[in-house]
Design a protein around this motif. Structure first.
Motif, PDB file in Angstrom:
ATOM      1  N   LYS A   1      -4.302  19.809  -4.135  1.00 10.58           N
ATOM      2  CA  LYS A   1      -2.981  19.315  -4.420  1.00 10.58           C
ATOM      3  C   LYS A   1      -2.572  18.116  -3.497  1.00 10.58           C
ATOM      4  O   LYS A   1      -1.966  17.041  -3.965  1.00 10.58           O
ATOM      5  CB  LYS A   1      -1.869  20.372  -3.988  1.00 10.58           C
ATOM      6  CG  LYS A   1      -1.009  20.876  -5.020  1.00 10.58           C
ATOM      7  CD  LYS A   1      -0.255  22.032  -4.786  1.00 10.58           C
ATOM      8  CE  LYS A   1      -1.031  23.518  -4.777  1.00 10.58           C
ATOM      9  NZ  LYS A   1      -0.418  24.635  -4.221  1.00 10.58           N
ATOM     10  N   ALA A   2      -3.413  18.065  -2.245  1.00 11.30           N
ATOM     11  CA  ALA A   2      -3.220  16.966  -1.439  1.00 11.30           C
ATOM     12  C   ALA A   2      -3.958  15.871  -2.017  1.00 11.30           C
ATOM     13  O   ALA A   2      -3.933  14.646  -1.151  1.00 11.30           O
ATOM     14  CB  ALA A   2      -3.588  17.414  -0.108  1.00 11.30           C
ATOM     15  N   GLY A   3      -4.793  16.008  -2.930  1.00 12.31           N
ATOM     16  CA  GLY A   3      -5.359  14.602  -3.506  1.00 12.31           C
ATOM     17  C   GLY A   3      -6.685  14.385  -2.780  1.00 12.31           C
ATOM     18  O   GLY A   3      -7.156  13.331  -3.061  1.00 12.31           O
ATOM     19  N   LEU A   4      -7.379  15.352  -1.908  1.00  7.20           N
ATOM     20  CA  LEU A   4      -8.413  14.996  -1.011  1.00  7.20           C
ATOM     21  C   LEU A   4      -9.406  14.742  -1.943  1.00  7.20           C
ATOM     22  O   LEU A   4      -9.738  15.339  -2.955  1.00  7.20           O
ATOM     23  CB  LEU A   4      -8.615  16.039  -0.171  1.00  7.20           C
ATOM     24  CG  LEU A   4      -8.002  15.901   1.190  1.00  7.20           C
ATOM     25  CD1 LEU A   4      -6.827  14.926   1.389  1.00  7.20           C
ATOM     26  CD2 LEU A   4      -7.901  17.447   1.887  1.00  7.20           C
ATOM     27  N   PRO A   5     -10.251  13.689  -1.782  1.00  4.96           N
ATOM     28  CA  PRO A   5     -11.459  13.264  -2.899  1.00  4.96           C
ATOM     29  C   PRO A   5     -12.641  13.960  -2.353  1.00  4.96           C
ATOM     30  O   PRO A   5     -13.866  13.275  -2.519  1.00  4.96           O
ATOM     31  CB  PRO A   5     -11.481  11.941  -2.609  1.00  4.96           C
ATOM     32  CG  PRO A   5     -10.917  11.558  -1.220  1.00  4.96           C
ATOM     33  CD  PRO A   5     -10.115  12.603  -0.713  1.00  4.96           C
ATOM     34  N   MET A   6     -12.659  15.122  -1.970  1.00  3.72           N
ATOM     35  CA  MET A   6     -14.098  15.850  -1.815  1.00  3.72           C
ATOM     36  C   MET A   6     -14.822  16.130  -3.000  1.00  3.72           C
ATOM     37  O   MET A   6     -14.097  16.172  -4.133  1.00  3.72           O
ATOM     38  CB  MET A   6     -13.924  17.061  -0.908  1.00  3.72           C
ATOM     39  CG  MET A   6     -13.258  17.975  -1.649  1.00  3.72           C
ATOM     40  SD  MET A   6     -11.531  18.159  -1.735  1.00  3.72           S
ATOM     41  CE  MET A   6     -11.100  19.700  -2.712  1.00  3.72           C
ATOM     42  N   THR A   7     -16.124  16.085  -2.999  1.00  4.60           N
ATOM     43  CA  THR A   7     -16.414  16.456  -4.354  1.00  4.60           C
ATOM     44  C   THR A   7     -17.571  17.791  -3.987  1.00  4.60           C
ATOM     45  O   THR A   7     -18.126  17.957  -4.994  1.00  4.60           O
ATOM     46  CB  THR A   7     -17.660  15.472  -4.498  1.00  4.60           C
ATOM     47  OG1 THR A   7     -18.667  15.059  -3.476  1.00  4.60           O
ATOM     48  CG2 THR A   7     -16.900  14.221  -4.813  1.00  4.60           C
ATOM     49  N   ALA A   8     -17.527  18.451  -3.019  1.00  3.20           N
ATOM     50  CA  ALA A   8     -18.225  19.532  -3.089  1.00  3.20           C
ATOM     51  C   ALA A   8     -17.511  20.665  -1.763  1.00  3.20           C
ATOM     52  O   ALA A   8     -16.693  20.169  -1.006  1.00  3.20           O
ATOM     53  CB  ALA A   8     -19.688  19.394  -2.447  1.00  3.20           C
ATOM     54  N   ILE A   9     -17.624  21.972  -2.424  1.00  7.04           N
ATOM     55  CA  ILE A   9     -16.958  22.907  -1.473  1.00  7.04           C
ATOM     56  C   ILE A   9     -18.052  23.870  -1.107  1.00  7.04           C
ATOM     57  O   ILE A   9     -18.736  24.271  -1.959  1.00  7.04           O
ATOM     58  CB  ILE A   9     -15.587  23.420  -2.055  1.00  7.04           C
ATOM     59  CG1 ILE A   9     -14.667  22.482  -2.288  1.00  7.04           C
ATOM     60  CG2 ILE A   9     -15.186  24.572  -1.376  1.00  7.04           C
ATOM     61  CD1 ILE A   9     -13.267  22.900  -2.811  1.00  7.04           C
ATOM     62  N   ILE A  10     -17.986  24.570   0.195  1.00  5.12           N
ATOM     63  CA  ILE A  10     -18.825  25.456   0.437  1.00  5.12           C
ATOM     64  C   ILE A  10     -17.876  26.591   1.035  1.00  5.12           C
ATOM     65  O   ILE A  10     -17.104  26.422   1.628  1.00  5.12           O
ATOM     66  CB  ILE A  10     -19.839  24.757   1.755  1.00  5.12           C
ATOM     67  CG1 ILE A  10     -20.648  24.117   1.358  1.00  5.12           C
ATOM     68  CG2 ILE A  10     -20.406  26.279   2.125  1.00  5.12           C
ATOM     69  CD1 ILE A  10     -21.547  23.509   2.457  1.00  5.12           C
ATOM     70  N   GLY A  11     -18.400  27.824   0.345  1.00  2.00           N
ATOM     71  CA  GLY A  11     -17.576  28.892   0.786  1.00  2.00           C
ATOM     72  C   GLY A  11     -18.346  29.630   1.671  1.00  2.00           C
ATOM     73  O   GLY A  11     -19.391  29.754   1.640  1.00  2.00           O
TER      74      GLY A  11
ATOM     75  N   ASP B   1      -9.120  35.028  -2.268  1.00  2.00           N
ATOM     76  CA  ASP B   1      -7.883  34.469  -1.837  1.00  2.00           C
ATOM     77  C   ASP B   1      -7.789  33.065  -0.866  1.00  2.00           C
ATOM     78  O   ASP B   1      -7.366  32.284  -1.143  1.00  2.00           O
ATOM     79  CB  ASP B   1      -6.862  35.397  -1.514  1.00  2.00           C
ATOM     80  CG  ASP B   1      -5.512  34.773  -1.853  1.00  2.00           C
ATOM     81  OD1 ASP B   1      -5.362  34.554  -3.132  1.00  2.00           O
ATOM     82  OD2 ASP B   1      -4.553  34.934  -0.795  1.00  2.00           O
ATOM     83  N   THR B   2      -8.698  33.530   0.220  1.00  2.00           N
ATOM     84  CA  THR B   2      -8.861  32.289   1.000  1.00  2.00           C
ATOM     85  C   THR B   2      -9.433  30.945   0.469  1.00  2.00           C
ATOM     86  O   THR B   2      -9.090  29.776   0.701  1.00  2.00           O
ATOM     87  CB  THR B   2      -9.937  32.783   2.081  1.00  2.00           C
ATOM     88  OG1 THR B   2      -9.298  34.009   3.055  1.00  2.00           O
ATOM     89  CG2 THR B   2     -10.038  31.901   3.291  1.00  2.00           C
ATOM     90  N   GLY B   3     -10.472  31.461  -0.426  1.00  2.00           N
ATOM     91  CA  GLY B   3     -11.135  30.333  -0.954  1.00  2.00           C
ATOM     92  C   GLY B   3     -10.248  29.629  -2.180  1.00  2.00           C
ATOM     93  O   GLY B   3     -10.005  28.476  -2.120  1.00  2.00           O
ATOM     94  N   LEU B   4      -9.492  30.567  -2.803  1.00  2.00           N
ATOM     95  CA  LEU B   4      -8.483  29.890  -3.836  1.00  2.00           C
ATOM     96  C   LEU B   4      -7.374  29.092  -3.252  1.00  2.00           C
ATOM     97  O   LEU B   4      -7.189  27.718  -3.734  1.00  2.00           O
ATOM     98  CB  LEU B   4      -7.901  30.937  -4.555  1.00  2.00           C
ATOM     99  CG  LEU B   4      -6.876  30.738  -5.546  1.00  2.00           C
ATOM    100  CD1 LEU B   4      -7.131  29.810  -6.838  1.00  2.00           C
ATOM    101  CD2 LEU B   4      -6.164  32.001  -6.351  1.00  2.00           C
ATOM    102  N   LYS B   5      -6.715  29.626  -2.225  1.00  2.00           N
ATOM    103  CA  LYS B   5      -5.684  28.806  -1.628  1.00  2.00           C
ATOM    104  C   LYS B   5      -6.221  27.539  -0.876  1.00  2.00           C
ATOM    105  O   LYS B   5      -5.664  26.438  -0.997  1.00  2.00           O
ATOM    106  CB  LYS B   5      -5.127  29.606  -0.502  1.00  2.00           C
ATOM    107  CG  LYS B   5      -4.232  30.542  -1.003  1.00  2.00           C
ATOM    108  CD  LYS B   5      -3.306  31.300  -0.013  1.00  2.00           C
ATOM    109  CE  LYS B   5      -2.325  32.557  -0.466  1.00  2.00           C
ATOM    110  NZ  LYS B   5      -2.337  33.603   0.208  1.00  2.00           N
ATOM    111  N   ALA B   6      -7.255  27.617  -0.151  1.00  2.00           N
ATOM    112  CA  ALA B   6      -7.859  26.332   0.424  1.00  2.00           C
ATOM    113  C   ALA B   6      -8.231  25.143  -0.451  1.00  2.00           C
ATOM    114  O   ALA B   6      -7.657  24.139  -0.112  1.00  2.00           O
ATOM    115  CB  ALA B   6      -9.206  26.774   1.434  1.00  2.00           C
ATOM    116  N   THR B   7      -8.722  25.738  -1.435  1.00  2.00           N
ATOM    117  CA  THR B   7      -9.013  24.651  -2.709  1.00  2.00           C
ATOM    118  C   THR B   7      -7.851  23.909  -3.522  1.00  2.00           C
ATOM    119  O   THR B   7      -7.984  22.797  -3.514  1.00  2.00           O
ATOM    120  CB  THR B   7      -9.949  25.351  -3.768  1.00  2.00           C
ATOM    121  OG1 THR B   7     -11.261  25.996  -3.026  1.00  2.00           O
ATOM    122  CG2 THR B   7     -10.441  24.602  -4.909  1.00  2.00           C
TER     123      THR B   7
END
Lengths: 341, 341
Positions: free
Chosen positions: A239-249, A228-234
């Motif tokens: 939603k905020a439109g942040l243009p990141m291209t990679a995510i590390i959990g 859930d932590t991963g889901l919500k943060a992502t």
DNA sequence: GTGAAAGCGCTAACAT
DNA sequence: ATGTTAGCGCTTTCAC
């Protein structure tokens, strides 16, 4: 006065009677003690075999103070990291004749403390603490002896205790560097709770690498070690439109949650977003995930923890903690295949 | 002769001395026994508190024969079904003051038997056997009393024992009927090992439903309860060019393996192939899987098993086994969304 | 080389 | 209402 509470089990007295020797002699044979004449030894052994006698660990424990029972404290067995750790611990413990009690703490100090008190009362030889967080001093104090304790997975704040952890910082840095090399310049890191040393170390490693590349932007969020932590943060980031291209959990479970958030949004991994985790849980290598991850040597972690603990229990002289840091290794899979540039 | 082996713990004698009463009085207070005058009771309780006295379960066990320890036998904790079961068992056990030792049998009778012998020696009150398979009679015999045993998850072949299982056959049939209603006419069922009653029941339910539709073709394969079993069976069928349109895994892990096989082949779920499983493991509801599955009430299974076991342990009169069959429920998700017709 | 006996910390009759 | 005592099944001095 005859107590009738007798259990049906054969006792050492039964064996002694049947073999025509004294209880002490039987005890000697059972414990492979000093000189017992080969003749009597064999006779006693025969009687033991024919009667199916098994010494009572309880009675033994009463006199020796040792129960041959270990406990493994985990936060939540539902995180696949822990079952893998348990298997390693169980194997090593069983080999040495120890049983292992598993306790879920849910990362709560009170729960952990209550378990320790109860187990101490029940008679526990040693404790492998895989989910250390807060009040380690209380724990050591309760346990009464640092010898009975080995921390695993998360490095404790207390000094003077043995532990086995992974090289989280370096592992995290190398994962991050890989992403940077692939052209990612805005990377999100979804971390764990602040009391968890492994989470902090991984975050540190992430920053280490990010700082090496001018202009690289780090996004950081955190929460419990859950999907859930991963889901919500992502979701929030997206939603905020942040243009990141990679995510590390911070671990594979959190990374899985991140993947869910990405898929739920109609995006693809890795085309739209790269994802990576930590632990190299069994699931990570599955075709449904193909998750890049920093692998921990979970088996080594578990078995070494047991070895260290049993060693400490055995040695009665003065105690010096063993502290081992296991190397981690990068496993690159399809979830980070896309290149940016 | 004074033994110096004394542990640092406070004993009942210490309390008695400090409170100026006899050991038995302290024992009475501790056990909430018969009449102790309110005055002495309070005094004793004060001393207990100030000394931090905790009765030794070991000494208690020696006289009572009860250790307050339960064991949970599972085949492999790595299958996410078991951690969920464990949590339920642990909670119920902890509430009643019992600790639980987890043992991985890998579905091997010898391993299980060895564990039982060792645990018996170590003093174990009861056993929850979640992975029954072969030699149940040996097990009951070893344990010496069916009262100490509750089977869970897999219905045992032996009669006269308590168990808590799911309505596997009906659940499987209803899942299969759903697929048939969606137009599937060739369905593959990847089953479990023949010694596992739950696997057999699920296969039976599958056949029950398939037989209701003339012309429906059943494909059946089997193997251990692992991802690999699902993967291999699926790959083989696909390689052989078999035109099935849906695959049921005997549990979610096997279904996951089937999904992998499908994806590895470049096919899509559910467009090219529907997939469904059993258990409704946490992962099944994840967006990365969205796996349709027959849910078991794992929490109820675990807690009821403990309740039954503790009840049996308590009751000393003649014993009648409790056998409960929990209803299962169909959870339909995207993995079976495609319609054939 | 073997046995007798004390005691581990408690519970459970049995007194009083 | 409280104390005394005999074990529970074993290990461990200490004698012989």
């Amino acid at each position: 006065v005859t107590t009738l509470r007798r259990s049906n089990a054969t006792t050492i007295a039964d064996v002694a009677a049947a073999a025509g020797v004294s209880i002490s002699t039987v005890s000697r044979v059972v414990r492979d003690d000093n000189d017992v004449s080969p003749a009597t030894r064999e006779k006693v052994q025969d009687v033991i075999a024919s009667l199916g006698y098994r010494p009572s660990s309880i009675a033994r424990a009463l006199v020796s103070g040792q129960t041959q029972i270990l406990a493994l404290f985990v936060s939540d067995l539902t995180n696949p990291f822990y079952p893998q750790l348990f298997k390693a611990v169980e194997r090593a413990a069983a080999q040495a004749g120890y049983a292992v009690i598993v306790c879920s703490t849910d990362d709560d100090d009170d729960t952990a403390a209550h378990y320790v008190e109860r187990l101490l009362q029940q008679g526990l030889d040693g404790l492998i603490y895989a989910s250390s967080g807060g009040e380690e001093d209380t724990l050591v104090e309760l346990l009464g002896d640092p010898r009975r304790l080995v921390f695993v997975n998360r490095r404790p704040k207390v000094t003077g205790c043995s532990f086995v952890v992974s090289d989280n910082r370096a592992g995290s840095a190398s994962l991050t560097r890989h992403l940077l090399q692939n052209g990612h310049r805005m990377i999100g890191f979804i971390g764990g709770p602040s009391f968890a040393a492994n989470a902090n170390e991984r975050l540190d490693g992430f920053h280490d690498a990010m700082r090496e590349v001018p202009g690289a932007t780090a996004l950081v969020s955190s929460g419990p070690f859950s999907k859930d932590t991963g889901l919500k943060a992502t979701s929030n980031w997206l939603k905020a439109g942040l243009p990141m291209t990679a995510i590390i959990g911070v671990n594979d479970t959190v990374a899985l949650g991140a993947m869910e958030g990405i898929l739920d949004r109609g995006l693809r991994v890795p085309e739209d977003m790269s994802v990576a985790g930590f632990d190299n849980v069994d699931l990570a290598s599955s075709s449904v995930l193909r998750l890049s991850t920093v692998a921990q040597d979970i088996a080594a972690m578990g078995s070494q923890a047991v070895q260290i603990l049993l060693g400490q229990l055995r040695r009665k002289d003065r105690f010096a903690p063993t502290q081992v840091i296991l190397p981690s290794s990068l496993h690159l899979r399809q979830s980070t295949d896309a290149r940016r540039e």
